[in-house]
Design a protein around this motif. Structure first.
Motif, PDB file in Angstrom:
ATOM      1  N   VAL A   1       0.652  -1.340   0.055  1.00 49.05           N
ATOM      2  CA  VAL A   1       0.020   0.017  -0.276  1.00 49.05           C
ATOM      3  C   VAL A   1       0.820   1.183   0.000  1.00 49.05           C
ATOM      4  CG1 VAL A   1      -1.669   1.140   1.160  1.00 49.05           C
ATOM      5  CG2 VAL A   1      -2.016  -1.233   1.046  1.00 49.05           C
ATOM      6  N   PRO A   2       2.102   1.626   0.683  1.00 51.30           N
ATOM      7  CA  PRO A   2       2.615   2.392   0.887  1.00 51.30           C
ATOM      8  C   PRO A   2       3.144   2.922  -0.298  1.00 51.30           C
ATOM      9  CG  PRO A   2       3.317   1.334   2.659  1.00 51.30           C
ATOM     10  CD  PRO A   2       2.330   0.564   1.804  1.00 51.30           C
ATOM     11  N   TYR A   3       3.242   1.951  -1.459  1.00 48.28           N
ATOM     12  CA  TYR A   3       3.928   2.019  -3.040  1.00 48.28           C
ATOM     13  C   TYR A   3       2.642   2.448  -3.893  1.00 48.28           C
ATOM     14  CZ  TYR A   3       7.993   0.248  -0.525  1.00 48.28           C
ATOM     15  OH  TYR A   3       8.777  -0.233   0.541  1.00 48.28           O
ATOM     16  N   THR A   4       1.685   1.535  -3.798  1.00 50.45           N
ATOM     17  CA  THR A   4       0.606   1.383  -4.878  1.00 50.45           C
ATOM     18  C   THR A   4      -0.243   2.779  -4.692  1.00 50.45           C
ATOM     19  OG1 THR A   4      -0.963   0.409  -3.239  1.00 50.45           O
ATOM     20  CG2 THR A   4       0.735  -0.867  -4.924  1.00 50.45           C
ATOM     21  N   ARG A   5      -0.334   3.310  -3.507  1.00 48.86           N
ATOM     22  CA  ARG A   5      -1.325   4.687  -3.511  1.00 48.86           C
ATOM     23  C   ARG A   5      -0.362   6.161  -3.819  1.00 48.86           C
ATOM     24  NH1 ARG A   5      -5.562   2.401  -0.573  1.00 48.86           N
ATOM     25  NH2 ARG A   5      -5.325   0.004  -1.161  1.00 48.86           N
ATOM     26  N   LEU A   6       0.757   5.889  -4.327  1.00 50.09           N
ATOM     27  CA  LEU A   6       1.562   7.123  -4.745  1.00 50.09           C
ATOM     28  C   LEU A   6       0.926   7.306  -6.135  1.00 50.09           C
ATOM     29  CD1 LEU A   6       5.093   6.104  -3.626  1.00 50.09           C
ATOM     30  CD2 LEU A   6       3.649   7.417  -2.370  1.00 50.09           C
ATOM     31  N   ASN A   7       1.355   8.568  -6.549  1.00 50.47           N
ATOM     32  CA  ASN A   7       0.742   9.343  -7.588  1.00 50.47           C
ATOM     33  C   ASN A   7       1.296   9.115  -9.012  1.00 50.47           C
ATOM     34  OD1 ASN A   7      -1.223  10.851  -6.023  1.00 50.47           O
ATOM     35  ND2 ASN A   7       0.133  12.443  -5.715  1.00 50.47           N
ATOM     36  N   SER A   8       2.627   8.555  -8.840  1.00 51.18           N
ATOM     37  CA  SER A   8       3.448   8.448 -10.130  1.00 51.18           C
ATOM     38  C   SER A   8       4.324   7.427  -9.883  1.00 51.18           C
ATOM     39  CB  SER A   8       3.869   9.755 -10.529  1.00 51.18           C
ATOM     40  OG  SER A   8       5.129  10.053  -9.738  1.00 51.18           O
ATOM     41  N   ASP A   9       5.115   6.818 -10.927  1.00 50.33           N
ATOM     42  CA  ASP A   9       6.286   6.057 -10.889  1.00 50.33           C
ATOM     43  C   ASP A   9       7.385   6.329 -10.308  1.00 50.33           C
ATOM     44  OD1 ASP A   9       4.345   4.223 -12.044  1.00 50.33           O
ATOM     45  OD2 ASP A   9       5.401   4.005 -13.861  1.00 50.33           O
ATOM     46  N   ASN A  10       7.432   7.871 -10.717  1.00 49.52           N
ATOM     47  CA  ASN A  10       8.618   8.786 -10.078  1.00 49.52           C
ATOM     48  C   ASN A  10       8.487   8.862  -8.708  1.00 49.52           C
ATOM     49  OD1 ASN A  10      10.478   8.932 -12.284  1.00 49.52           O
ATOM     50  ND2 ASN A  10       9.196  10.629 -13.054  1.00 49.52           N
ATOM     51  N   ASP A  11       7.336   9.045  -8.142  1.00 52.35           N
ATOM     52  CA  ASP A  11       7.168   9.042  -6.481  1.00 52.35           C
ATOM     53  C   ASP A  11       7.630   7.766  -6.127  1.00 52.35           C
ATOM     54  OD1 ASP A  11       6.275  11.728  -6.698  1.00 52.35           O
ATOM     55  OD2 ASP A  11       4.133  11.085  -6.731  1.00 52.35           O
ATOM     56  N   THR A  12       7.075   6.509  -6.636  1.00 52.71           N
ATOM     57  CA  THR A  12       7.525   5.300  -6.280  1.00 52.71           C
ATOM     58  C   THR A  12       9.068   5.063  -6.365  1.00 52.71           C
ATOM     59  OG1 THR A  12       5.430   4.540  -7.132  1.00 52.71           O
ATOM     60  CG2 THR A  12       7.234   2.715  -6.496  1.00 52.71           C
ATOM     61  N   LYS A  13       9.662   5.405  -7.090  1.00 52.72           N
ATOM     62  CA  LYS A  13      11.070   5.398  -7.459  1.00 52.72           C
ATOM     63  C   LYS A  13      11.778   6.137  -6.211  1.00 52.72           C
ATOM     64  CE  LYS A  13      13.131   8.217  -9.649  1.00 52.72           C
ATOM     65  NZ  LYS A  13      13.870   9.497  -9.711  1.00 52.72           N
ATOM     66  N   ASP A  14      11.245   7.262  -5.805  1.00 60.84           N
ATOM     67  CA  ASP A  14      11.724   8.075  -4.769  1.00 60.84           C
ATOM     68  C   ASP A  14      11.674   7.568  -3.457  1.00 60.84           C
ATOM     69  OD1 ASP A  14      12.772  10.033  -6.827  1.00 60.84           O
ATOM     70  OD2 ASP A  14      11.094  11.373  -6.502  1.00 60.84           O
ATOM     71  N   ALA A  15      10.531   7.048  -3.295  1.00 57.67           N
ATOM     72  CA  ALA A  15      10.160   6.443  -2.074  1.00 57.67           C
ATOM     73  C   ALA A  15      11.064   5.103  -1.685  1.00 57.67           C
ATOM     74  CB  ALA A  15       8.681   5.965  -1.999  1.00 57.67           C
ATOM     75  N   ILE A  16      11.368   4.307  -2.724  1.00 57.23           N
ATOM     76  CA  ILE A  16      12.082   3.163  -2.598  1.00 57.23           C
ATOM     77  C   ILE A  16      13.688   3.763  -2.484  1.00 57.23           C
ATOM     78  CG2 ILE A  16      13.084   1.245  -3.984  1.00 57.23           C
ATOM     79  CD1 ILE A  16      10.011   1.272  -5.172  1.00 57.23           C
ATOM     80  N   LEU A  17      14.012   4.605  -3.320  1.00 61.24           N
ATOM     81  CA  LEU A  17      15.415   5.075  -3.092  1.00 61.24           C
ATOM     82  C   LEU A  17      15.791   5.647  -1.616  1.00 61.24           C
ATOM     83  CD1 LEU A  17      16.314   6.779  -6.493  1.00 61.24           C
ATOM     84  CD2 LEU A  17      17.068   4.782  -5.723  1.00 61.24           C
ATOM     85  N   GLY A  18      14.924   6.242  -1.234  1.00 66.28           N
ATOM     86  CA  GLY A  18      14.964   6.925   0.157  1.00 66.28           C
ATOM     87  C   GLY A  18      15.055   5.618   1.197  1.00 66.28           C
ATOM     88  N   GLU A  19      14.174   4.784   1.114  1.00 68.21           N
ATOM     89  CA  GLU A  19      14.398   3.474   2.011  1.00 68.21           C
ATOM     90  C   GLU A  19      15.648   2.789   1.839  1.00 68.21           C
ATOM     91  OE1 GLU A  19      10.972   0.141   3.023  1.00 68.21           O
ATOM     92  OE2 GLU A  19      10.855   1.087   1.213  1.00 68.21           O
ATOM     93  N   LEU A  20      15.923   2.531   0.695  1.00 69.92           N
ATOM     94  CA  LEU A  20      17.459   2.016   0.462  1.00 69.92           C
ATOM     95  C   LEU A  20      18.547   2.630   1.161  1.00 69.92           C
ATOM     96  CD1 LEU A  20      16.687   0.300  -3.219  1.00 69.92           C
ATOM     97  CD2 LEU A  20      16.977  -0.938  -0.959  1.00 69.92           C
TER      98      LEU A  20
END
Length: 352
Positions: free
Chosen positions: A248-267
């Motif tokens: 859910v924290p990824y699927t509800r984001l607005n765009s693929d770039n938002d998803t990418k940024d969230a994952i990079l921040g996590e990593l």
């Protein structure tokens, strides 16, 4: 035209049955999808692991005259990391307990494309979302959203369970109450897969976000993994698979770039900023936002598994049948389970 629908069409044609596969989208595969250009090996944007012995591929083709010549690998990751309470712990001992199989040079999509689809390609109608199934008369009438009408003796429904739960297909007469209750009892949550290429490999074979007890005694619905493991690849490809609440924290984001940024921040938090420094590109497959899928796969049932399955499997007036990964019994929630459900449904159809 997902795994179960394609397999059912393939089996019925071999039995001499006149078949029409009605597909909502412009492509075949359903939750099996391939990206052949992202890396120097094809990646599975959907179902990826075989979750059984490779011999299951020969069982699906079910033709002694066909040599199912597909290279597979033993997927036995050697390095494991677990990020818990702000610390990265090594859990390499898990390599002694986790062994599966994966494709080496192809994908689940490639398997279907090579061995199943050629037999049914001319029987697929694309871009035809089904709006209604009327089985009140002698025949079954199938109506699409653009008002096309198809008539059949029998219909096999192989849509994801979310489509049935959301009422996207109307049935006349309505589905029996017990069947609808069983369908609604299937748990199919959010789902996403993301692949990222990095200039360096800074990650273990598998990275989990759970404590040690959960690692040993339960399955995780979120893992990062070396997608190039065993592929003889020259690229560093890290995959993320997440389902249900973990997605859910990824699927509800607005765009693929938002998803990418969230994952990079996590990593970056785990690996001291190396993810952002080494990042090259990414691809996102948000299954929750696919309009004719709407999630990952069935992960649980509100009541007994086989009780739900028996209710869903019950034919409607010997004219309407159901199949799909949720009905895969012991292999439920897998691609080969979806295919096996087609075998069971075809057997029921031909017995009537």
């Amino acid at each position: 035209a997902g795994a179960s629908g394609l397999t059912a069409g393939y089996l019925l044609k071999r039995l001499g049955v006149d078949v029409r596969i009605v597909e909502a989208t412009s492509r075949f595969g359903g939750r099996v999808k391939r990206d052949a250009s992202f890396a120097d090996f094809p990646i599975d944007l959907g179902g990826e692991w075989i979750h059984d012995e490779p011999a299951v591929l020969t069982q699906i083709v079910d033709d002694p005259g066909v040599d199912v010549d597909i290279d597979t690998i033993v997927y036995n990751p050697q390095t494991f990391g677990s990020w818990v309470d702000g610390q990265l712990h090594r859990r390499d001992w898990l390599s002694h307990f986790y062994i599966e199989h994966k494709f080496k040079n192809t994908t689940w999509f490639g398997f279907l494309e090579r061995y199943i689809v050629p037999h049914v390609w001319e029987n697929i109608t694309f871009n035809a979302p089904v709006a209604g199934v009327n089985y009140s008369g002698e025949n079954v009438l199938v109506e699409t959203q653009d008002n096309r009408r198809l008539k059949a003796d029998k219909v096999l429904v192989t849509v994801p369970v979310t489509i049935l739960q959301n009422g996207m297909i109307s049935f006349t007469p309505r589905l029996p109450a017990k069947m609808q209750e069983a369908i609604n009892g299937v748990v199919m949550g959010d789902g996403i897969k993301v692949f990222m290429e990095f200039s360096e490999r800074f990650y273990p074979d598998v990275l989990m976000f759970q404590n040690l007890i959960d690692t040993v005694f339960s399955s995780t619905d979120k893992i990062f993994y070396d997608a190039a493991y065993g592929k003889e690849s020259k690229t560093n490809i890290l995959g993320l698979f997440a389902a249900d609440d973990d997605a859910v924290p990824y699927t509800r984001l607005n765009s693929d770039n938002d998803t990418k940024d969230a994952i990079l921040g996590e990593l970056d938090t785990v690996f001291d900023g190396k993810a952002s420094r080494c990042y090259m590109k990414h691809v996102v497959q948000n299954w929750s936002k696919e309009p004719y899928i709407g999630g990952s796969y069935s992960t649980d049932f509100d009541d007994a598994v086989y009780g739900s399955m028996s209710e869903i499997f019950a034919p409607l007036d010997n004219k309407v049948y159901f199949a799909g990964e949720a009905l895969g019994e012991d292999d439920q929630a897998t691609v080969h389970g979806a295919c096996k459900s087609a075998f069971a449904a075809v057997e029921r159809i031909m017995a009537q």
